[in-house]
Design an enzyme around this catalytic site. Structure first.
Site, PDB file in Angstrom:
ATOM      1  CG  HIS A  25      46.690 -52.582 -18.697  1.00 25.23           C
ATOM      2  ND1 HIS A  25      46.781 -53.758 -19.311  1.00 25.23           N
ATOM      3  CD2 HIS A  25      47.243 -52.798 -17.354  1.00 25.23           C
ATOM      4  CE1 HIS A  25      47.576 -54.817 -18.486  1.00 25.23           C
ATOM      5  NE2 HIS A  25      47.905 -54.263 -17.228  1.00 25.23           N
ATOM      6  CG  ASP A 121      45.786 -54.674 -22.572  1.00 28.73           C
ATOM      7  OD1 ASP A 121      46.935 -54.886 -22.143  1.00 28.73           O
ATOM      8  OD2 ASP A 121      45.180 -53.634 -21.698  1.00 28.73           O
ATOM      9  CB  THR A 144      50.859 -51.855 -20.580  1.00 33.25           C
ATOM     10  OG1 THR A 144      50.523 -53.336 -20.248  1.00 33.25           O
ATOM     11  CG2 THR A 144      49.682 -51.555 -21.581  1.00 33.25           C
ATOM     12  CB  VAL A 342      48.546 -36.378  -7.705  1.00 35.66           C
ATOM     13  CG1 VAL A 342      48.469 -36.241  -6.159  1.00 35.66           C
ATOM     14  CG2 VAL A 342      49.719 -37.735  -7.924  1.00 35.66           C
ATOM     15  CD  GLN A 344      53.410 -40.893 -11.296  1.00 38.06           C
ATOM     16  OE1 GLN A 344      53.005 -41.122 -10.139  1.00 38.06           O
ATOM     17  NE2 GLN A 344      54.220 -41.697 -12.071  1.00 38.06           N
ATOM     18  CG  HIS A 359      54.654 -48.903  -8.131  1.00 36.23           C
ATOM     19  ND1 HIS A 359      54.657 -47.825  -8.705  1.00 36.23           N
ATOM     20  CD2 HIS A 359      53.651 -49.430  -8.970  1.00 36.23           C
ATOM     21  CE1 HIS A 359      53.887 -47.577  -9.795  1.00 36.23           C
ATOM     22  NE2 HIS A 359      53.057 -48.857  -9.656  1.00 36.23           N
ATOM     23  CB  SER A 364      55.961 -44.679 -12.235  1.00 39.97           C
ATOM     24  OG  SER A 364      54.425 -44.823 -11.786  1.00 39.97           O
ATOM     25  CD  GLU A 367      53.895 -41.174 -16.043  1.00 39.02           C
ATOM     26  OE1 GLU A 367      53.969 -40.924 -14.902  1.00 39.02           O
ATOM     27  OE2 GLU A 367      52.928 -41.789 -16.710  1.00 39.02           O
ATOM     28  CG  ASP A 383      55.306 -54.999 -14.599  1.00 41.99           C
ATOM     29  OD1 ASP A 383      54.660 -54.775 -13.460  1.00 41.99           O
ATOM     30  OD2 ASP A 383      54.989 -54.285 -15.792  1.00 41.99           O
TER      31      ASP A 383
HETATM   32  N1  UDP Z   1      49.027 -41.827 -11.900  1.00 40.14           N
HETATM   33  C1  UDP Z   1      48.789 -40.304 -11.671  1.00 40.14           C
HETATM   34  N2  UDP Z   1      48.160 -40.266 -10.569  1.00 40.14           N
HETATM   35  C2  UDP Z   1      48.101 -40.955  -9.390  1.00 40.14           C
HETATM   36  C3  UDP Z   1      48.519 -42.350  -9.678  1.00 40.14           C
HETATM   37  C4  UDP Z   1      48.800 -42.602 -11.007  1.00 40.14           C
HETATM   38  O1  UDP Z   1      48.735 -39.603 -12.797  1.00 40.14           O
HETATM   39  O2  UDP Z   1      47.604 -40.552  -8.422  1.00 40.14           O
HETATM   40  C5  UDP Z   1      49.787 -42.022 -13.317  1.00 40.14           C
HETATM   41  C6  UDP Z   1      50.800 -42.324 -13.308  1.00 40.14           C
HETATM   42  O3  UDP Z   1      51.551 -41.046 -13.757  1.00 40.14           O
HETATM   43  C7  UDP Z   1      51.193 -43.329 -14.480  1.00 40.14           C
HETATM   44  C8  UDP Z   1      49.713 -44.427 -14.167  1.00 40.14           C
HETATM   45  O4  UDP Z   1      49.027 -43.652 -13.697  1.00 40.14           O
HETATM   46  O5  UDP Z   1      51.114 -42.908 -15.647  1.00 40.14           O
HETATM   47  C9  UDP Z   1      50.245 -45.575 -13.272  1.00 40.14           C
HETATM   48  O6  UDP Z   1      50.740 -46.338 -14.034  1.00 40.14           O
HETATM   49  P1  UDP Z   1      52.022 -47.371 -13.533  1.00 40.14           P
HETATM   50  O7  UDP Z   1      52.226 -48.160 -14.758  1.00 40.14           O
HETATM   51  O8  UDP Z   1      53.111 -46.362 -13.110  1.00 40.14           O
HETATM   52  O9  UDP Z   1      51.645 -48.094 -12.198  1.00 40.14           O
HETATM   53  P2  UDP Z   1      50.356 -49.036 -11.686  1.00 40.14           P
HETATM   54  O10 UDP Z   1      49.323 -47.804 -11.295  1.00 40.14           O
HETATM   55  O11 UDP Z   1      49.752 -49.596 -13.139  1.00 40.14           O
HETATM   56  O12 UDP Z   1      50.736 -49.884 -10.855  1.00 40.14           O
HETATM   57  N1  UDP Z   2      50.491 -59.413 -17.169  1.00 37.17           N
HETATM   58  C1  UDP Z   2      50.179 -60.481 -17.935  1.00 37.17           C
HETATM   59  N2  UDP Z   2      49.271 -61.351 -17.467  1.00 37.17           N
HETATM   60  C2  UDP Z   2      48.652 -60.988 -16.446  1.00 37.17           C
HETATM   61  C3  UDP Z   2      48.879 -59.863 -15.887  1.00 37.17           C
HETATM   62  C4  UDP Z   2      49.818 -59.027 -16.208  1.00 37.17           C
HETATM   63  O1  UDP Z   2      51.076 -60.543 -18.881  1.00 37.17           O
HETATM   64  O2  UDP Z   2      47.742 -61.840 -16.151  1.00 37.17           O
HETATM   65  C5  UDP Z   2      51.616 -58.385 -17.608  1.00 37.17           C
HETATM   66  C6  UDP Z   2      50.873 -57.195 -18.641  1.00 37.17           C
HETATM   67  O3  UDP Z   2      51.336 -56.954 -19.856  1.00 37.17           O
HETATM   68  C7  UDP Z   2      51.095 -56.041 -17.352  1.00 37.17           C
HETATM   69  C8  UDP Z   2      52.328 -56.680 -16.764  1.00 37.17           C
HETATM   70  O4  UDP Z   2      52.298 -58.098 -16.564  1.00 37.17           O
HETATM   71  O5  UDP Z   2      51.604 -54.918 -18.251  1.00 37.17           O
HETATM   72  C9  UDP Z   2      52.073 -56.104 -15.054  1.00 37.17           C
HETATM   73  O6  UDP Z   2      50.794 -56.382 -14.722  1.00 37.17           O
HETATM   74  P1  UDP Z   2      49.820 -55.362 -14.186  1.00 37.17           P
HETATM   75  O7  UDP Z   2      48.429 -55.846 -14.808  1.00 37.17           O
HETATM   76  O8  UDP Z   2      50.084 -55.261 -12.629  1.00 37.17           O
HETATM   77  O9  UDP Z   2      50.276 -54.090 -15.042  1.00 37.17           O
HETATM   78  P2  UDP Z   2      50.345 -52.658 -14.334  1.00 37.17           P
HETATM   79  O10 UDP Z   2      49.060 -52.245 -13.965  1.00 37.17           O
HETATM   80  O11 UDP Z   2      51.379 -52.850 -13.043  1.00 37.17           O
HETATM   81  O12 UDP Z   2      51.121 -51.973 -15.465  1.00 37.17           O
HETATM   82  N1  UDP Z   3      49.984 -58.176  -9.268  1.00 32.75           N
HETATM   83  C1  UDP Z   3      50.604 -57.413 -10.137  1.00 32.75           C
HETATM   84  N2  UDP Z   3      50.400 -56.126 -10.019  1.00 32.75           N
HETATM   85  C2  UDP Z   3      49.919 -55.515  -9.294  1.00 32.75           C
HETATM   86  C3  UDP Z   3      49.233 -56.057  -7.991  1.00 32.75           C
HETATM   87  C4  UDP Z   3      49.240 -57.596  -8.184  1.00 32.75           C
HETATM   88  O1  UDP Z   3      51.234 -57.783 -11.217  1.00 32.75           O
HETATM   89  O2  UDP Z   3      49.728 -54.267  -9.154  1.00 32.75           O
HETATM   90  C5  UDP Z   3      50.077 -59.441  -9.576  1.00 32.75           C
HETATM   91  C6  UDP Z   3      50.956 -59.964  -8.191  1.00 32.75           C
HETATM   92  O3  UDP Z   3      51.866 -60.826  -8.709  1.00 32.75           O
HETATM   93  C7  UDP Z   3      50.170 -60.913  -7.480  1.00 32.75           C
HETATM   94  C8  UDP Z   3      48.941 -61.198  -8.726  1.00 32.75           C
HETATM   95  O4  UDP Z   3      48.951 -59.962  -9.485  1.00 32.75           O
HETATM   96  O5  UDP Z   3      50.529 -62.017  -7.250  1.00 32.75           O
HETATM   97  C9  UDP Z   3      47.555 -61.419  -8.180  1.00 32.75           C
HETATM   98  O6  UDP Z   3      47.244 -60.599  -7.049  1.00 32.75           O
HETATM   99  P1  UDP Z   3      46.827 -60.950  -5.708  1.00 32.75           P
HETATM  100  O7  UDP Z   3      45.483 -60.345  -5.456  1.00 32.75           O
HETATM  101  O8  UDP Z   3      46.883 -62.319  -5.731  1.00 32.75           O
HETATM  102  O9  UDP Z   3      48.022 -60.411  -4.790  1.00 32.75           O
HETATM  103  P2  UDP Z   3      47.703 -59.563  -3.585  1.00 32.75           P
HETATM  104  O10 UDP Z   3      47.322 -58.296  -4.227  1.00 32.75           O
HETATM  105  O11 UDP Z   3      47.276 -60.313  -2.648  1.00 32.75           O
HETATM  106  O12 UDP Z   3      49.382 -59.516  -3.258  1.00 32.75           O
END
Ligand code: UDP
Ligand code: UDP
Ligand code: UDP
Length: 465
Positions: A25, A121, A144, A342, A344, A359, A364, A367, A383
């Site tokens: 975010h 957000d 996001t 890192v 990225q 993932h 990502s 990018e 998502d």
């Molecule tokens: N990122 C990075 N270095 C790391 C891990 C993540 O620069 O070691 C950055 C990556 O390039 C991206 C963001 O952090 O811009 C991660 O956001 P993304 O939506 O891909 O995944 P999330 O971490 O929210 O699951």
């Molecule tokens: N999201 C949402 N409600 C929630 C959790 C997530 O609407 O309770 C949406 C939010 O817009 C987010 C996306 O689902 O960008 C994925 O959630 P997550 O927080 O994992 O974002 P990530 O860090 O993977 O970008």
């Molecule tokens: N979740 C997500 N992005 C993440 C991690 C979790 O959107 O990077 C969502 C996922 O769908 C999950 C929920 O957030 O079911 C709540 O996380 P919880 O801790 O219950 O899941 P766990 O980490 O145990 O799989």
């Protein structure tokens, strides 16, 4: 990159940007803030204290030190409370920030010059709306995730209580105006209205009637169907304009040369598979062994970023606690394994990178899209499966649906190796990825559609000052 024209020119809007929690975010908000500065806006960054992860506080500090003209409003959030549906610290923080919103209002009311708008957000849109109304400010939301996943969130209130339309027992979910969404792409918590994930979506979508615009980190060429759905579909009621401002370009990181970048400098062009599951996902030790064995057996060079725990503050184990010494020895001439943060964006910009096992966190994906890197999508949560579908539809990635969600089953080394080999060998995928990269640069670089949309928003804000 946008050129910097300096900031703080009189009669320019003063915009507060407010990411809630998590790097996924924070990152797009900081990128947007940097673009707003390049367009001469005044920018105030609002962040919640304490952050959930160390990498958030490091990224915030770095951004403020390299953008000294940005004002910082940091507000203390109430401690997070347990929830019966999840213990995910990022989701609990979304709730804690929402409950603490009354503490933010006094910090914003006497900023000078006064604010012209709040860009917030999605996950706290409704609570921020109350503040924006109290201050008489227009509110914009920066989404996001993908436009495609956001379409599903936007349509959720129309179907969640109707099992004929929305149930995990269906094969796919029909949303008029969109390609049907396979049920296996929908995150399981979304089927439970009381799950925090779902209740946050439902609460915040309701606030959308009042916001001025929805900024999306995507571009028309990449997600035409979802953008057209969001801008046209009547079932959403009075929905604000959806404004594609992506792919949001990264700001410069600078700093020292890292060891992994030096290592990449010595690898042939497009020879390295980059493996990372983002900032908040750690796979199980058993899954790490299978992935390591797949990288070992595959003939390709690799750069693998490992995380031991979801939150970096808890991540105390050393690299050798997570992957065996013999693996590191065997692969040392061909691979590099890194534990920790890192850069990225610099890795993906490096000519040695030939493929990305991701993932599919939306940052990502955007990018990889900007850099034209083919993706092996391995979505695990939230998502990410829908985002992976976007990658496949755009033609620059591949995935294996049978791998399932995080922890559903152990994906075996031969399955992973086969997909990695396919990723690195498929010339059609590579040339399509280059096309995606060209389109991404066209939209995101100076003079592109993203800049035009941002300039229009700024113009509107100026007219109302
Ligand atoms: N990122 C990075 N270095 C790391 C891990 C993540 O620069 O070691 C950055 C990556 O390039 C991206 C963001 O952090 O811009 C991660 O956001 P993304 O939506 O891909 O995944 P999330 O971490 O929210 O699951
Ligand atoms: N999201 C949402 N409600 C929630 C959790 C997530 O609407 O309770 C949406 C939010 O817009 C987010 C996306 O689902 O960008 C994925 O959630 P997550 O927080 O994992 O974002 P990530 O860090 O993977 O970008
Ligand atoms: N979740 C997500 N992005 C993440 C991690 C979790 O959107 O990077 C969502 C996922 O769908 C999950 C929920 O957030 O079911 C709540 O996380 P919880 O801790 O219950 O899941 P766990 O980490 O145990 O799989």
């Amino acid at each position: 990159m946008f050129s910097s024209k300096g900031s703080g020119t009189p009669n320019q809007p003063h915009i507060a940007v407010f990411p809630c929690a998590g790097i996924g975010h924070l990152t797009p908000f900081l990128r947007l803030a940097s673009i707003l500065l390049s367009q001469n806006c005044e920018v105030t960054l609002i962040t919640a204290k304490p952050t959930v992860s160390l990498s958030e506080s490091m990224n915030i500090s770095f951004f403020l030190s390299t953008h000294p003209e940005v004002k910082h409003v940091e507000f203390q959030v109430l401690p997070s409370e347990p929830h019966n549906s999840t213990d995910d610290p990022f989701f609990l923080q979304f709730e804690a920030v929402r409950r603490s919103m009354h503490l933010l209002l006094p910090l914003l009311s006497d900023l000078s010059p006064p604010l012209s708008a709040i860009f917030s957000d999605f996950v706290v849109a409704s609570a921020v709306h109350q503040i924006a109304a109290d201050l008489g400010l227009p509110q914009y939301i920066l989404i996001t995730t993908s436009a495609t996943f956001f379409s599903l969130m936007a349509y959720l209130p129309n179907m969640i209580y109707d099992p004929a339309k929305f149930s995990s027992l269906l094969a796919e979910v029909e949303i008029p105006g969109l390609t049907p969404v396979p049920v296996s792409s929908i995150p399981p918590p979304m089927f439970t209205p009381n799950h925090l994930f779902t209740s946050i979506i439902l609460t915040n979508i309701r606030a959308f009637q009042e916001v001025k615009g929805i900024l999306m980190n995507t571009f028309h060429w990449f997600e035409p169907e979802a953008l057209s759905f969001l801008n046209n579909y009547k079932a959403l009621g009075s929905f604000p304009p959806v404004l594609p401002v992506g792919p949001l370009v990264p700001y410069e990181l600078g700093g020292e040369q890292s060891q992994y970048l030096e290592w990449l400098d010595n690898q042939p062009t497009e020879s390295v598979v980059y493996v990372s599951f983002g900032s908040r996902t750690s796979i199980s030790k058993e899954q790490m062994i299978e992935l390591g064995d797949a990288l070992d057996r595959s003939e390709y060079r690799f750069l693998w970023v490992i995380k031991g725990r979801k939150v970096d503050y808890d991540d105390k184990e050393s690299l050798e606690d997570l992957v065996s010494h013999s693996f590191l020895e065997r692969t040392k001439n061909r691979g590099m394994v890194v534990k920790g943060w890192v850069k990225q964006q610099e890795i993906l910009a490096h000519p040695a990178i030939g493929g990305f096992v991701s993932h599919c966190g939306w940052n990502s994906v955007t990018e990889a899209a900007q850099r034209g890197i083919p993706v092996l999508a391995w979505p695990l949560h939230g998502d990410q499966r829908v985002n992976a579908d976007v990658v496949e539809k755009a033609g620059f990635g591949t995935s294996e649906r049978s791998w399932g969600w995080m922890g559903q089953r152990l994906v075996k080394q031969d399955e992973i190796q086969r997909k990695i080999d396919e990723l690195m060998r498929d010339e059609k995928l590579r040339s399509r990825a280059k096309k995606v990269g060209e389109e991404g640069k066209k939209a995101g670089n100076t003079g592109g559609s993203s800049e035009k949309v941002i300039m229009e928003v700024i113009e509107l804000l100026k007219q109302n000052m």
